[in-house]
Enzyme design. Structure first.
Site, mmCIF file in Angstrom:
data_model
loop_
_atom_site.group_PDB
_atom_site.id
_atom_site.type_symbol
_atom_site.label_atom_id
_atom_site.label_comp_id
_atom_site.label_asym_id
_atom_site.label_seq_id
_atom_site.Cartn_x
_atom_site.Cartn_y
_atom_site.Cartn_z
ATOM 1 N N VAL A 103 0.841 -1.199 0.000
ATOM 2 C CA VAL A 103 0.000 0.000 0.000
ATOM 3 C C VAL A 103 0.875 1.248 0.000
ATOM 4 O O VAL A 103 0.622 2.203 -0.740
ATOM 5 C CB VAL A 103 -0.965 -0.007 1.196
ATOM 6 C CG1 VAL A 103 -1.809 1.280 1.208
ATOM 7 C CG2 VAL A 103 -1.890 -1.221 1.151
ATOM 8 N N ASP A 104 1.919 1.236 0.821
ATOM 9 C CA ASP A 104 2.864 2.356 0.819
ATOM 10 C C ASP A 104 3.473 2.547 -0.566
ATOM 11 O O ASP A 104 3.553 3.678 -1.078
ATOM 12 C CB ASP A 104 4.005 2.081 1.807
ATOM 13 C CG ASP A 104 3.650 2.427 3.242
ATOM 14 O OD1 ASP A 104 2.671 3.162 3.454
ATOM 15 O OD2 ASP A 104 4.350 1.957 4.145
ATOM 16 N N PHE A 105 3.919 1.459 -1.168
ATOM 17 C CA PHE A 105 4.617 1.531 -2.448
ATOM 18 C C PHE A 105 3.708 2.078 -3.549
ATOM 19 O O PHE A 105 4.100 2.977 -4.309
ATOM 20 C CB PHE A 105 5.140 0.149 -2.821
ATOM 21 C CG PHE A 105 6.084 0.136 -3.984
ATOM 22 C CD1 PHE A 105 7.331 0.729 -3.897
ATOM 23 C CD2 PHE A 105 5.742 -0.485 -5.178
ATOM 24 C CE1 PHE A 105 8.224 0.718 -4.963
ATOM 25 C CE2 PHE A 105 6.613 -0.506 -6.253
ATOM 26 C CZ PHE A 105 7.860 0.095 -6.145
ATOM 27 N N GLY B 296 2.967 5.709 -3.098
ATOM 28 C CA GLY B 296 4.059 6.521 -3.621
ATOM 29 C C GLY B 296 3.930 6.751 -5.113
ATOM 30 O O GLY B 296 4.156 7.867 -5.610
#
Length: 411
Positions: free
Chosen positions: A179-181, A184
């Site tokens: 989810v972070d990736f 981004g």
């Protein structure tokens, strides 16, 4: 070769992973990214992960795996923005910047006069992007958020893991911080769109990016199945989402993933296995049966055949009849894959402060653009490595003033 974002300056006030990934993508595409970190402490992400780049000559790089994978192509400066002098530095940088990225809690930077409306008054062309867990408004906007929370909240864990009724059944978090990736990447995409809008209109704008929004969107076609049918699709383990047979199968010396989800692929597989009767077998005579109700039984039959072959033999036979398949790799084996080597995905980059003199990075997926590819020009920076040079280019910040600010703990 010219870069797509040559001449674009980005002020990166973000930390940890999601927003730094977005800023790094802009840097890979040629933007001048100035990473603003806390004096003496730096980005929290410098301490995340389980591996750190070893420095030479007694230098402690404080470059963890988390930091290293999301902060190349950036210059690091240290600024205490809680102090008026630090706020002045941020304003001076924002005055001629194109983009500012931050991921503080909602309202945090407004306390210091560093919110969008305050900086817009200085630079109307500024594109200001806030990345938070839940967005800028709503009942949960003030809450902190991390990747695992959103894999749970947004539905990813509901469709990931071993199917119900099997040993170890239950929801499962994906290994990487996906989810972070992806957040981004959404951050970078939104900023590039805003730059195009500014090119057409002259206007800057505010961007509100939320990990929650990304986490729900990432469930993609499986969530769409639910929206159309009203029934939540079950977890499929390693089974394919489009039908079957699609799963890991066993060879005599390893594991292969196979995708034979169309009727024609399945027919070819039954012929290859010398069991053509399986094509019309009522247990497996539809894509739904092969991928759901009869999935486990069919994979068991395929395994009885595939275990007689090595990985190389199995892949050769499947390739010969046009059935998509791939060898399962442990992480070290990924870098031995001929196509991975050919694509240059292990990007060894000079690093003047590393003990080895270089650092192995993961190449950008955007590196194959023919006219303006993503490139790696700089390794991840040491904390505050570029403070003097960046501040020295601002009006009113000569060597004496910089020394004064450093002595006062502002930088």
């Amino acid at each position: 070769m010219p870069s797509a974002l040559d001449g674009i300056r980005v002020i990166d006030m973000s930390r940890v992973f999601a927003a730094p990934v977005g800023a790094q993508i802009l840097g890979d595409l040629g933007a001048d990214v100035i990473k603003v970190e806390r004096p003496g402490v730096g980005d929290d992400g410098r301490g995340y992960g389980t591996a750190w780049i070893k420095g030479k000559d007694g230098i402690e790089t404080r470059q963890s795996s988390f930091f290293t994978v999301s902060n190349r192509n950036k210059r690091s400066i240290t600024v205490n923005h809680a102090k008026p002098e630090g706020q002045d530095i941020i304003r001076a940088l924002a005055a001629d910047a194109d983009v500012l990225i931050e991921n503080f809690k909602v309202g945090d930077l407004k306390r210091y006069g560093l919110d969008y409306e305050s900086l817009k008054a200085i630079n109307p062309r500024l594109i200001y992007c806030s990345v938070t867990g839940f967005g800028q408004t709503g009942p949960m906007a003030s809450l902190p958020g991390y990747d695992g929370l959103f894999q749970a909240t947004g539905g990813m864990m509901a469709v990931t893991g071993i199917p119900d009724g099997k040993p170890g059944a239950g929801p499962l978090k994906a290994g990487p911080s996906l989810v972070d990736f992806v957040t981004g990447h959404n951050t970078a995409l939104a900023i590039i769109a805003a730059l195009l809008h500014r090119h057409a209109t002259g206007e800057g704008q505010y961007i509100d990016i939320a990990l929650l929004d990304t986490s729900v969107a990432m469930v993609s076609h499986i969530m769409q199945d639910y929206l159309i049918s009203g029934f939540p699709p079950p977890r499929l383990g390693n089974g394919g989402n489009g039908g079957g047979p699609a799963d890991l199968i066993e060879a005599s010396d390893g594991i292969v993933y196979i995708t034979a989800g169309t009727d024609e692929h399945y027919r070819r597989l039954t012929v290859l296995m010398d069991q053509p009767e399986l094509f019309t077998d009522p247990r497996f005579d539809s894509n739904f049966k092969r991928g759901r109700t009869g999935q486990a039984e069919l994979i068991g039959i395929i395994n009885a055949w595939s275990r007689q072959l090595s990985v190389a033999e199995l892949l050769a036979k499947l390739d010969e009849v046009g059935i998509p398949a791939a060898k399962y790799n442990e992480l070290p084996e990924v870098w031995e894959e001929p196509q991975v080597v050919h694509r240059g995905l292990r990007a060894t980059t000079p690093h003047p402060h590393a003990e080895a003199g270089s650092v192995d990075l993961i190449a950008s997926p955007l590196a194959q653009m023919s006219a303006s590819p993503a490139t790696i020009r700089m390794p991840p920076p040491l904390l505050g490595e570029h403070t003097d040079k960046v501040l020295g280019a601002l009006p009113g910040y000569d060597d004496a003033r910089i020394a004064e600010l450093r002595a006062a703990g502002i930088i």
